[in-house]
Motif scaffolding. Sequence first.
Motif, PDB file in Angstrom:
ATOM      1  N   ILE A  26       0.865  -1.172   0.000  1.00 29.38           N
ATOM      2  CA  ILE A  26       0.000   0.000   0.000  1.00 29.38           C
ATOM      3  C   ILE A  26       0.902   1.222   0.000  1.00 29.38           C
ATOM      4  N   GLU A  27       0.810   2.041  -1.050  1.00 30.48           N
ATOM      5  CA  GLU A  27       1.540   3.307  -1.090  1.00 30.48           C
ATOM      6  C   GLU A  27       0.567   4.395  -0.659  1.00 30.48           C
ATOM      7  N   VAL A  28       1.006   5.249   0.264  1.00 29.08           N
ATOM      8  CA  VAL A  28       0.138   6.294   0.790  1.00 29.08           C
ATOM      9  C   VAL A  28       0.853   7.633   0.734  1.00 29.08           C
ATOM     10  N   GLN A  29       0.201   8.614   0.118  1.00 27.93           N
ATOM     11  CA  GLN A  29       0.712   9.978   0.084  1.00 27.93           C
ATOM     12  C   GLN A  29       0.669  10.525   1.510  1.00 27.93           C
ATOM     13  N   THR A  30       1.670  11.245   1.907  1.00 25.26           N
ATOM     14  CA  THR A  30       1.835  11.712   3.289  1.00 25.26           C
ATOM     15  C   THR A  30       0.588  12.380   3.845  1.00 25.26           C
ATOM     16  N   ASP A  31      -0.039  13.269   3.074  1.00 29.12           N
ATOM     17  CA  ASP A  31      -1.231  13.962   3.573  1.00 29.12           C
ATOM     18  C   ASP A  31      -2.381  13.003   3.843  1.00 29.12           C
ATOM     19  N   GLY A  36      -5.819  10.488   8.156  1.00 32.37           N
ATOM     20  CA  GLY A  36      -6.714   9.481   8.692  1.00 32.37           C
ATOM     21  C   GLY A  36      -6.344   8.035   8.464  1.00 32.37           C
ATOM     22  N   LEU A  37      -5.565   7.729   7.422  1.00 33.35           N
ATOM     23  CA  LEU A  37      -5.231   6.332   7.188  1.00 33.35           C
ATOM     24  C   LEU A  37      -4.292   5.777   8.246  1.00 33.35           C
ATOM     25  N   ASP A  38      -3.581   6.661   8.950  1.00 32.75           N
ATOM     26  CA  ASP A  38      -2.683   6.195  10.013  1.00 32.75           C
ATOM     27  C   ASP A  38      -3.448   5.464  11.108  1.00 32.75           C
ATOM     28  N   ALA A  39      -4.722   5.776  11.275  1.00 38.42           N
ATOM     29  CA  ALA A  39      -5.524   5.124  12.314  1.00 38.42           C
ATOM     30  C   ALA A  39      -5.758   3.643  12.023  1.00 38.42           C
ATOM     31  N   VAL A  65       4.366  10.033  -3.657  1.00 35.82           N
ATOM     32  CA  VAL A  65       3.636   8.878  -4.194  1.00 35.82           C
ATOM     33  C   VAL A  65       2.138   9.165  -4.203  1.00 35.82           C
ATOM     34  N   ALA A  66       1.437   8.462  -5.060  1.00 36.40           N
ATOM     35  CA  ALA A  66      -0.026   8.518  -5.071  1.00 36.40           C
ATOM     36  C   ALA A  66      -0.537   7.409  -4.164  1.00 36.40           C
ATOM     37  N   THR A  67      -1.636   7.644  -3.493  1.00 39.16           N
ATOM     38  CA  THR A  67      -2.218   6.624  -2.634  1.00 39.16           C
ATOM     39  C   THR A  67      -2.845   5.552  -3.517  1.00 39.16           C
ATOM     40  N   ARG A  68      -2.321   4.319  -3.369  1.00 38.86           N
ATOM     41  CA  ARG A  68      -2.801   3.207  -4.186  1.00 38.86           C
ATOM     42  C   ARG A  68      -2.343   1.894  -3.581  1.00 38.86           C
TER      43      ARG A  68
END
Length: 89
Positions: A26-31, A36-39, A65-68
């Motif tokens: 899972i690649e996640v953009q910092t913002d 919320g995805l950190d939860a 990175v793009a979230t994907r």
Amino acid sequence: MTPDELHAALDAMNAAADDADKPGLIEVQTDHWIGGLDALQTAKPKTLVDGIRIRDIKVAVGAGVATRILTRAEAGERGQPFRELSNRD
């Protein structure tokens, strides 16, 4: 990507017949991570190899990175060690 969208995508990918098409990274953009995805990270990493994981799928967070979600084939070594998708907590 919302947590519900992430879970739905992981579940859909996990239904693939071929292991190469199952979730691998899972690649996640910092913002998005801070937003919320950190939860969704339910456990602290025990080792460096474990890294950050959501439902036992490795997470890579970065500004560029793009979230994907990548398949295991797309993720290659970056997603290893691959684990089976765990249930939602």
